[in-house]
Design an enzyme around this catalytic site. Structure first.
Site, PDB file in Angstrom:
ATOM      1  N   LYS A 298     -15.011 -29.460 -39.752  1.00  0.00           N
ATOM      2  CA  LYS A 298     -14.606 -28.420 -40.691  1.00  0.00           C
ATOM      3  C   LYS A 298     -15.367 -27.124 -40.425  1.00  0.00           C
ATOM      4  CE  LYS A 298     -13.783 -31.561 -44.620  1.00  0.00           C
ATOM      5  NZ  LYS A 298     -12.393 -31.165 -44.947  1.00  0.00           N
ATOM      6  N   ARG A 372      -6.776 -40.682 -45.899  1.00  0.00           N
ATOM      7  CA  ARG A 372      -5.570 -41.530 -45.905  1.00  0.00           C
ATOM      8  C   ARG A 372      -5.769 -42.777 -45.048  1.00  0.00           C
ATOM      9  NH1 ARG A 372      -2.189 -36.599 -43.679  1.00  0.00           N
ATOM     10  NH2 ARG A 372      -3.777 -35.650 -45.022  1.00  0.00           N
TER      11      ARG A 372
END
Length: 520
Positions: A298, A372
């Protein structure tokens, strides 16, 4: 030094539930005139609640005169603190309640107005060093009154005080009574437990990642639930790496192996309806205790907020604490896969293929779409219990924040009746949900890999919906399931009347309300 900080943090967590005490009228301990405070309400038509009316009459209209001279107009959120009102009352917070008769008000508005009014009053008096508070019970429902009081009193930090010692919180012990004492004292106790549960989630989410590894997370939950576990009300099961491998949870392991911190797979069972645990509800919480993005790292700006990427796990276990503390007649299981998402020589790389517990293969296009992956394996495991409902909670996508902001969590489900229940519970708790589309077209966007059954990232278009479509691949047919994407409501960027700036702990109370609604 680190051990001392952790010990202080555990002490803070244990003390967090005791911030307030429910005490009967005229039974406050160690109170003096100097530390007393009263909270009364006023409507937009300048009509006081009964306790305020009594004080106004006793002072020959002093309260109303002060209101007329101030900017306070009785609107929700207004507050005015008066001093030395009577020899016995050193401080009075007058809080705005809005219009007295508003037949158009929804359940959400009525409940929120009470929380906001009480929260603003508690914060105002606390800032003036009042520690023994009397609240006019006619301001609103006792349950929402307790929620507003407890939630507004929360503060968490590691700042050193004048003594030079590190403190986790500047919270003071505040005693609260309602006047007149409500007939529904149980409602006040329920609100207290609901707020304490959410505050525990906030503690977990605010704790920096160096002090809240997966191992630390389990320790804090064990400490918080010690009485419930020792009494047999809650069963705690902690799974380790080998169990995850035995279950063939290749997606979970694919994320966890990049970190030096060992993974944990935490299970909590509460059998409040039947000893066999049948017809359970299962809450599955995403437990990434720090998300660097992995190899797809990130940007550094605001990466520190990713200490809260385990918000789904925090709210799930905190809801379990609330449900068990209330003794609800429901069977509940919480499942929280816990790990860090870190870059290293052992980490999963873009282009790698992982095999999920249900046998499907997944191409990892973006290692920052890790939530996920761990949820997929956890959801497959959750289905093995054949529960009545599965609800997963996750700070899953930035896309949901773009779509809904900080005021609604996204709710994905193909079961209309489940949506109706969750929506009602969100309106009761004030933690609003917005139903998002979950249609086959979004799932198809996750089937574009040339080398695997699924791909873990489908690009920018419909990001939150595609992520939900990915998760649905791990839910068995006909299973009632909902996915709550809480990335937008994870934190608040500004102080509110009863929720301060920082991690919110949402939607803990909604999850408790849902369990309450589904009692057997």
């Amino acid at each position: 030094m680190l051990k001392n900080i952790i010990n202080k943090k555990n002490l803070f967590i244990n003390n967090q539930q005791n911030i307030f005490q429910i005490i009967k009228r005229n039974k406050m301990t160690d109170s003096t005139v100097d530390n007393k405070g009263y909270i009364v309400g006023i409507y937009e038509n300048e009509e006081f609640t009964p306790l305020g009316q009594q004080l106004n009459e006793k002072t020959n209209g002093h309260l109303l005169k002060s209101i007329k001279l101030s900017d306070t107009k009785g609107k929700v959120g207004d507050n005015l603190v008066l001093y030395n009102v009577t020899p016995e009352v050193s401080r009075v917070a007058i809080v705005g309640l809005g219009k007295k008769e508003n037949n158009n008000s929804t359940t959400y508005e009525k409940n929120e107005n009470t929380r906001k009014a009480i929260g603003s009053g508690v914060k105002a008096l606390k800032s003036k060093n009042a520690t023994h508070l009397t609240i006019d019970s006619n301001i609103g429902d006792a349950k929402q009154t307790a929620e507003g009081a407890f939630l507004s009193n929360f503060k968490f930090d590691f700042k050193t005080g004048t003594s030079g010692k590190t403190a986790n919180s500047t919270n003071e012990s505040i005693q609260v009574q309602l006047s007149p004492s409500p007939s529904s004292e149980e409602c006040f106790k329920e609100g207290k437990i609901l707020a304490e549960s959410q505050n525990f989630a906030r503690v977990l989410m605010e704790t920096p990642a160096n002090l809240l590894t997966p191992t630390n997370f389990v320790q804090h939950v064990s400490s918080q639930m010690k009485e419930l576990i020792d009494s047999g009300k809650v069963e705690m099961i902690v799974r380790e790496e080998q169990w995850v491998k035995d279950q063939k949870m290749g997606m979970f392991w694919g994320v966890a192996k990049g970190s030096d911190e060992p993974l944990k797979f935490l299970e909590l069972h509460y059998r409040g309806a039947s000893a066999d645990g049948k017809d359970s509800i299962v809450y599955v919480g995403k437990g990434i205790t720090f998300d660097s993005g992995g190899i797809s790292i990130k940007p550094s700006a605001n990466m520190g907020l990713m200490k809260g990427d385990m918000g789904g796990a925090a709210t799930a276990v905190s809801a379990m604490f609330g449900v068990a503390s209330l003794g609800l007649k429901v069977n509940l299981i919480t499942i929280t896969p816990l790990c860090e998402n870190m870059p290293s020589g052992k980490a999963t790389k873009p282009g790698d293929i992982l095999t999920a517990a249900n046998g499907k293969t997944v191409e990892v296009d973006n290692t920052d779409a890790e939530g996920r992956l761990i949820l997929g394996d956890a959801l497959h495991y959750a289905c093995s219990f054949k529960p009545t409902h599965i609800i997963d909670i996750a700070t899953l996508t930035g896309a949901i924040d773009v779509a809904l902001g900080q005021h609604y969590a996204g709710c994905f489900t193909t079961t209309d009746s489940l949506w109706d229940q969750l929506n009602e519970c969100g309106n009761i708790s004030g933690e609003r949900l917005w139903r998002m589309p979950l249609i086959p077209e979004y799932r198809k966007q996750m089937e574009t890999s040339k080398v695997a059954d699924l791909i873990n990232s489908a690009g920018r278009s419909g990001g939150a919906c595609c992520a939900a479509g990915f998760l649905k691949e791990f839910i068995t047919a006909d299973q009632s399931w909902s996915h709550l994407d809480i990335a937008g409501v994870m934190s608040s960027s500004e102080d509110g009347p009863y929720i301060r700036k920082g991690m919110t702990g949402k939607p803990t109370r909604t999850l408790i309300e849902f369990a309450k609604k589904n009692q057997q």
